[in-house]
Design an enzyme around this catalytic site. Structure first.
Site, PDB file in Angstrom:
ATOM      1  N   ASN A 152      44.026  86.492  57.023  1.00  0.00           N
ATOM      2  CA  ASN A 152      43.179  87.103  58.032  1.00  0.00           C
ATOM      3  C   ASN A 152      43.796  88.463  58.366  1.00  0.00           C
ATOM      4  OD1 ASN A 152      41.927  87.949  60.338  1.00  0.00           O
ATOM      5  ND2 ASN A 152      41.907  85.925  61.302  1.00  0.00           N
ATOM      6  N   CYS A 158      31.662  99.896  59.380  1.00  0.00           N
ATOM      7  CA  CYS A 158      32.640  98.819  59.278  1.00  0.00           C
ATOM      8  C   CYS A 158      32.886  98.444  57.819  1.00  0.00           C
ATOM      9  CB  CYS A 158      32.199  97.599  60.068  1.00  0.00           C
ATOM     10  SG  CYS A 158      30.665  96.903  59.501  1.00  0.00           S
ATOM     11  N   HIS A 190      33.571  88.127  59.193  1.00  0.00           N
ATOM     12  CA  HIS A 190      34.857  88.801  59.171  1.00  0.00           C
ATOM     13  C   HIS A 190      35.388  88.716  57.742  1.00  0.00           C
ATOM     14  CE1 HIS A 190      38.742  90.061  60.547  1.00  0.00           C
ATOM     15  NE2 HIS A 190      39.319  88.928  60.253  1.00  0.00           N
ATOM     16  N   GLN A 211      37.564 100.561  64.636  1.00  0.00           N
ATOM     17  CA  GLN A 211      36.247 101.150  64.426  1.00  0.00           C
ATOM     18  C   GLN A 211      35.775 101.949  65.639  1.00  0.00           C
ATOM     19  OE1 GLN A 211      33.293  98.386  63.124  1.00  0.00           O
ATOM     20  NE2 GLN A 211      31.718  99.938  62.970  1.00  0.00           N
TER      21      GLN A 211
END
Ligand SMILES: *[C@@H]1O[C@H](CO)[C@@H](O)[C@H](O)[C@H]1NC(C)=O
Ligand SMILES: *[C@@H]1O[C@H](CO)[C@@H](O)[C@H](O)[C@H]1NC(C)=O
Ligand SMILES: *[C@@H]1O[C@H](CO)[C@@H](O)[C@H](O)[C@H]1NC(C)=O
Length: 573
Positions: free
Chosen positions: A234, A53, A210, A47
């Site tokens: 993840n 985001c 997240h 980013q």
């Protein structure tokens, strides 16, 4: 030759505030620019200084599905062969795939990319994808703030459901399982109280704020009972859950090798891990399911959704009927009919159930944001229409909605680009169902076109005490409060008709605003402000009150004993 034809995607304000230098060509940043280096992956997305985001999370999700990714990011482009200074990307816009072509100059500061960049200094697909998406929406600025689901849909053409874990339907497990069977993309996250930029690790190994992807949902035999498991990933490719069913946990000991193989259990620090569905529900706060349409899925083995797309519009005073609190106009909202033909395969003997997802989307609001457009507050309700009306395509009238209650409706009317919800309806009688959808904006009584120039001028003249032609903050606040107050009055009297009040109601409205006039003045007002149908719209209403306010105020300034004397000069000001 390098072709350059993009309109400025960076607004001048943005260029100033972000200290963005020139948009420059990749060749000026590095020696050997590449479109994709070693496959497009989530690490290619870092980013920059733009608050997008939400977009990057969606791109990360997309990189997990190659087929979908390379549809958005056509692979056959490069800086060497056939290079012409332009690149193209494909996005799904309201039912069609559109091709967006951009030149490859990218905003920089001190020779560094300011927005999205890849970890590899000479790789540019992610920065170019962001530029193309910015062009689609009008500017980089238009990308500030948004929802991951929005971008997921623009990349896939899917329909996204969103659940807060605490309010999730009790059959969530089944929904997730089916979603994966249907090739849906699924993401989940843990809300963090601090803004999402700050991802915080917890003792359980999970990261707050997240986004994770759900990659499998399975059931397994554990000791005497069945246990439902969820596999998560993840996107960092590391940092995993360390509780029950995690990579090296004791739960796996009791499973046979065959069972472990079936679940593809691997003890590697690769970001992927299993956890029980119960822990999953307890630990995560949100889940998003992007259901792909047959259009995005090529694999024949995957069960597919049947999709029907309908377009409609809300026109003020005609089909912007408001929500159900406005029984007189609710029926004028757009209506759509849907026949549910395919029953759920887990229907019980004595009932036939049918699941479907309804998604109501408003177009182009992000693009028009710079013109002052905000998202409308939207929602919908679902009515059952009897089978005898099968062939009857007519618009349901007011009586229908007065005498029949809705079978289902969206949870809330909300100002999101899209309102999506899953329903499961039961069919009691023989024959098929017709569902009539009508959607409505609650902002029905607002003048969405904004005030006319004349009206704006009189408003400014009213509060501009120092005669500068500009409003100070205090003057603006004063004006704002007045408009709010008048809007309330207008709403009150326009509740029976969309966006207008009639000339009779106007008398009461003026009264409520605190002006006492004689009949002659009321007549003059009607002549001046009402249209052919003897109705007054919001713009005229405000113009009229601004005028009255100014007159009363001027009078009071000169008034001594209920009468005033004015010189020619005083009259003309
Ligand atoms: C994203 O969607 C969720 C759920 O509908 C909503 O609560 C949230 O405010 C949205 N965020 C933005 C930035 O629009
Ligand atoms: C997450 O799951 C673990 C294991 O069951 C549990 O001990 C913990 O309380 C859960 N965390 C939250 C926030 O519920
Ligand atoms: C709905 O209301 C109408 C009256 O407009 C009535 O005739 C009809 O039977 C009701 N029910 C259905 C399912 O249409």
């Amino acid at each position: 030759w390098l072709i350059s034809f993009d309109f400025p995607i960076l607004s001048s304000k943005e260029a100033l505030s972000l200290k963005v230098g020139l948009e420059i060509y990749p060749q000026e940043i590095c020696e050997n620019p590449q479109f994709i280096v070693g496959g497009a992956s989530r690490t290619d997305i870092c980013q920059g200084d733009l608050g997008d985001c939400w977009l990057l999370a969606a791109i990360a999700c997309l990189t997990l599905n190659e087929k979908l990714l390379y549809r958005v990011v056509p692979q056959d482009q490069s800086y060497s062969e056939g290079y012409g200074g332009i690149f193209h990307f494909q996005f799904w816009r309201y039912g069609d795939w559109v091709d967006v072509v951009i030149d490859d100059r990218i905003p920089t500061f001190n020779n560094q990319l300011v927005f999205t960049k890849s970890a590899e200094r000479n790789e540019f697909w992610s920065a170019l994808l962001e530029k193309a998406y910015a062009k689609l929406h009008g500017s980089y600025e238009a990308l500030k703030g948004g929802n991951t689901t929005e971008a997921m849909e623009d990349f896939t053409g899917g329909v996204t459901e969103f659940y807060e874990m605490k309010e999730a339907p009790k059959e969530l497990y089944k929904i997730m399982k089916k979603a994966l069977e249907r090739g849906s993309m699924m993401g989940c996250s843990i809300d963090s109280l601090v803004p999402a930029r700050f991802e915080t690790r917890t003792v359980t190994g999970l990261v707050k704020g997240h986004a994770y992807s759900v990659t499998a949902v399975e059931e397994s035999q554990h000791k005497a009972s069945k246990v439902r498991l969820v596999r998560l990933r993840n996107p960092w490719g590391q940092v995993e859950w360390n509780g029950p069913w995690s990579d090296n946990s004791k739960e796996w000991v009791s499973l046979s090798k065959g069972e472990k193989d079936q679940l593809q259990h691997q003890s590697a620090e690769d970001g992927e891990f299993w956890m029980s569905f119960e822990d999953f529900k307890k630990n995560y706060t949100k889940i998003e399911i992007c259901n792909l349409t047959p259009d995005a899925l090529e694999d024949d083995k995957i069960h597919k959704w049947t999709v029907s797309v309908n377009e409609g519009r809300w026109v003020r005073g005609c089909s912007a009927g408001g929500c159900r609190n406005y029984p007189d106009t609710f029926w004028t909202n757009p209506q759509f009919r849907l026949c549910l033909l395919e029953e759920d395969d887990d229907s019980e003997d004595n009932e036939v159930a049918c699941s479907f997802v309804v998604s109501l989307m408003q177009k182009n609001r992000r693009k028009e944001r710079k013109l002052g457009a905000n998202l409308f507050t939207i929602g919908f309700a679902i009515y059952e229409v009897s089978l005898s009306m099968h062939g009857n395509k007519q618009h349901m009238q007011k009586d229908f909605f007065l005498f029949n209650s809705s079978k289902a409706r969206c949870k809330s009317y909300i100002n999101l680009r899209e309102v999506t919800q899953r329903f499961r309806l039961m069919r009691e009688r023989a024959g098929w169902w017709w569902i009539s959808l009508s959607h409505s904006s609650t902002d029905k009584d607002l003048n969405t076109e904004g005030f006319s120039l004349e009206c704006c001028r009189s408003m400014i003249a009213l509060v501009d005490m120092d005669g500068t032609g500009r409003l100070s903050l205090q003057e603006f606040r004063h004006l704002w409060n007045k408009i709010k107050q008048w809007q309330g009055i207008f709403r009150h009297y326009s509740s029976d008709q969309a966006g207008i009040i009639n000339s009779y109601e106007m008398r009461n409205a003026i009264n409520d605003a605190g002006f006492r006039l004689n009949n002659q003045l009321y007549d003059i007002i009607t002549m001046r402000y009402a249209n052919e149908g003897m109705n007054i719209d919001f713009d005229s209403f405000i113009s009229c009150l601004v005028r009255l306010e100014a007159m009363f105020r001027a009078f009071q300034a000169f008034d001594q004993d209920g009468t005033i004397r004015l010189s020619v000069l005083e009259v003309s000001c």
